[in-house]
Design a protein around this motif. Structure first.
Motif, PDB file in Angstrom:
ATOM      1  N   GLY A 109       0.782  -1.234   0.000  1.00 25.81           N
ATOM      2  CA  GLY A 109       0.000   0.000   0.000  1.00 25.81           C
ATOM      3  C   GLY A 109       0.811   1.280   0.000  1.00 25.81           C
ATOM      4  N   VAL A 110       2.130   1.181   0.074  1.00 29.08           N
ATOM      5  CA  VAL A 110       2.990   2.367   0.092  1.00 29.08           C
ATOM      6  C   VAL A 110       3.608   2.538  -1.293  1.00 29.08           C
ATOM      7  CG1 VAL A 110       5.033   3.442   1.108  1.00 29.08           C
ATOM      8  CG2 VAL A 110       3.504   2.058   2.536  1.00 29.08           C
ATOM      9  N   LYS A 111       3.396   3.700  -1.914  1.00 29.61           N
ATOM     10  CA  LYS A 111       3.931   3.961  -3.247  1.00 29.61           C
ATOM     11  C   LYS A 111       5.455   3.992  -3.200  1.00 29.61           C
ATOM     12  CE  LYS A 111       3.117   6.899  -7.271  1.00 29.61           C
ATOM     13  NZ  LYS A 111       3.732   6.023  -8.158  1.00 29.61           N
ATOM     14  N   LEU A 112       6.077   3.298  -4.135  1.00 30.59           N
ATOM     15  CA  LEU A 112       7.532   3.251  -4.213  1.00 30.59           C
ATOM     16  C   LEU A 112       8.075   4.518  -4.861  1.00 30.59           C
ATOM     17  CD1 LEU A 112       8.069  -0.429  -5.408  1.00 30.59           C
ATOM     18  CD2 LEU A 112       8.078   0.456  -3.075  1.00 30.59           C
ATOM     19  N   LEU A 113       9.235   4.960  -4.415  1.00 31.04           N
ATOM     20  CA  LEU A 113       9.849   6.157  -4.981  1.00 31.04           C
ATOM     21  C   LEU A 113      10.461   5.901  -6.348  1.00 31.04           C
ATOM     22  CD1 LEU A 113      11.547   7.601  -1.780  1.00 31.04           C
ATOM     23  CD2 LEU A 113       9.409   8.319  -2.847  1.00 31.04           C
ATOM     24  N   ALA A 114      11.022   4.721  -6.527  1.00 33.45           N
ATOM     25  CA  ALA A 114      11.621   4.357  -7.807  1.00 33.45           C
ATOM     26  C   ALA A 114      10.855   3.165  -8.372  1.00 33.45           C
ATOM     27  CB  ALA A 114      13.092   4.001  -7.630  1.00 33.45           C
ATOM     28  N   ASP A 115      10.509   3.237  -9.635  1.00 35.67           N
ATOM     29  CA  ASP A 115       9.713   2.194 -10.258  1.00 35.67           C
ATOM     30  C   ASP A 115      10.558   1.317 -11.167  1.00 35.67           C
ATOM     31  OD1 ASP A 115       7.442   3.307  -9.100  1.00 35.67           O
ATOM     32  OD2 ASP A 115       7.071   4.594 -10.828  1.00 35.67           O
ATOM     33  N   PRO A 116      10.388  -0.006 -11.075  1.00 34.86           N
ATOM     34  CA  PRO A 116      11.055  -0.878 -12.044  1.00 34.86           C
ATOM     35  C   PRO A 116      10.340  -0.784 -13.392  1.00 34.86           C
ATOM     36  CG  PRO A 116       9.731  -2.178 -10.515  1.00 34.86           C
ATOM     37  CD  PRO A 116       9.654  -0.758 -10.067  1.00 34.86           C
ATOM     38  N   HIS A 123      12.744  -8.044 -10.782  1.00 35.76           N
ATOM     39  CA  HIS A 123      13.358  -9.203 -10.138  1.00 35.76           C
ATOM     40  C   HIS A 123      14.241  -8.762  -8.963  1.00 35.76           C
ATOM     41  CE1 HIS A 123      16.451 -12.617 -10.279  1.00 35.76           C
ATOM     42  NE2 HIS A 123      15.370 -13.099  -9.724  1.00 35.76           N
ATOM     43  N   ASN A 124      15.044  -7.733  -9.177  1.00 35.98           N
ATOM     44  CA  ASN A 124      15.922  -7.233  -8.116  1.00 35.98           C
ATOM     45  C   ASN A 124      15.123  -6.617  -6.973  1.00 35.98           C
ATOM     46  OD1 ASN A 124      18.069  -8.044  -9.675  1.00 35.98           O
ATOM     47  ND2 ASN A 124      18.575  -6.000 -10.394  1.00 35.98           N
ATOM     48  N   LEU A 125      14.046  -5.909  -7.304  1.00 35.09           N
ATOM     49  CA  LEU A 125      13.188  -5.321  -6.276  1.00 35.09           C
ATOM     50  C   LEU A 125      12.587  -6.417  -5.400  1.00 35.09           C
ATOM     51  CD1 LEU A 125      11.653  -2.900  -5.027  1.00 35.09           C
ATOM     52  CD2 LEU A 125       9.895  -3.285  -6.780  1.00 35.09           C
ATOM     53  N   PHE A 126      12.077  -7.458  -6.022  1.00 30.16           N
ATOM     54  CA  PHE A 126      11.506  -8.569  -5.270  1.00 30.16           C
ATOM     55  C   PHE A 126      12.565  -9.196  -4.355  1.00 30.16           C
ATOM     56  CE2 PHE A 126      10.631 -13.053  -4.664  1.00 30.16           C
ATOM     57  CZ  PHE A 126       9.356 -12.998  -4.118  1.00 30.16           C
ATOM     58  N   TYR A 127      13.757  -9.420  -4.904  1.00 30.61           N
ATOM     59  CA  TYR A 127      14.831 -10.009  -4.107  1.00 30.61           C
ATOM     60  C   TYR A 127      15.181  -9.112  -2.910  1.00 30.61           C
ATOM     61  CZ  TYR A 127      19.295 -11.979  -2.760  1.00 30.61           C
ATOM     62  OH  TYR A 127      20.316 -12.541  -2.051  1.00 30.61           O
ATOM     63  N   PHE A 128      15.256  -7.818  -3.157  1.00 36.75           N
ATOM     64  CA  PHE A 128      15.597  -6.871  -2.095  1.00 36.75           C
ATOM     65  C   PHE A 128      14.527  -6.864  -0.985  1.00 36.75           C
ATOM     66  CE2 PHE A 128      15.187  -2.530  -0.377  1.00 36.75           C
ATOM     67  CZ  PHE A 128      16.410  -2.433   0.270  1.00 36.75           C
ATOM     68  N   MET A 129      13.249  -6.891  -1.386  1.00 33.08           N
ATOM     69  CA  MET A 129      12.171  -6.812  -0.396  1.00 33.08           C
ATOM     70  C   MET A 129      11.965  -8.133   0.351  1.00 33.08           C
ATOM     71  SD  MET A 129       9.296  -4.404  -2.209  1.00 33.08           S
ATOM     72  CE  MET A 129       8.957  -5.590  -3.474  1.00 33.08           C
TER      73      MET A 129
END
Length: 133
Positions: A109-116, A123-129
């Motif tokens: 529910g929180v908007k991300l500052l940088a969008d893939p 893939h990297n965003l998922f891994y990071f989170m």
């Protein structure tokens, strides 16, 4: 060209018009990758790699569900405006990543500052989170 610092093992990229799976990265390029045909390639310079644009088909392939997008003042959803949402349960906690039809992404529910914008970035965003593939 893709920023070499954004690539890691397991990412999908495009090279010579084909989607490739990165097996190893090196200092100057991809040391090893495979394609859908099972062929293996080596020593590909970073300059020759392109990102794979995210699309509705890719979201569906990755297990996202398609849900109605933004509702206007009359309670109607604009045609062909969808959100794509994926919920993952880990250790009895639910995590939701959503592509918003109004633009951008939200995590729980929180908007991300940088969008893939490319598959490897998602893939990297998922891994990071989630700290897993």
């Amino acid at each position: 060209m893709i920023d070499p610092k954004s690539l890691r093992k397991g990412n999908w990229v495009e090279h010579n018009g084909k989607k490739r799976f990165i097996e190893e990265t090196g200092k100057y390029g991809i040391d090893l990758y495979g394609d859908f045909d099972g062929e293996i390639y080596a020593d590909v310079p970073f300059e020759e790699l392109e990102g794979i644009d995210l699309s509705p088909e890719i979201f569906i392939d990755f297990g996202f569900e398609e849900v109605p997008g933004h509702i206007d003042e009359e309670g109607l959803a604009p045609l062909q405006r969808y959100n794509y949402r994926k919920t993952i349960v880990k250790n009895e906690t639910s995590y939701t990543l959503e592509y918003l039809s109004t633009g951008g992404y939200a995590f729980n529910g929180v908007k991300l500052l940088a969008d893939p914008w490319h598959v490897h970035e998602l893939h990297n965003l998922f891994y990071f989170m989630m700290n897993e593939e």
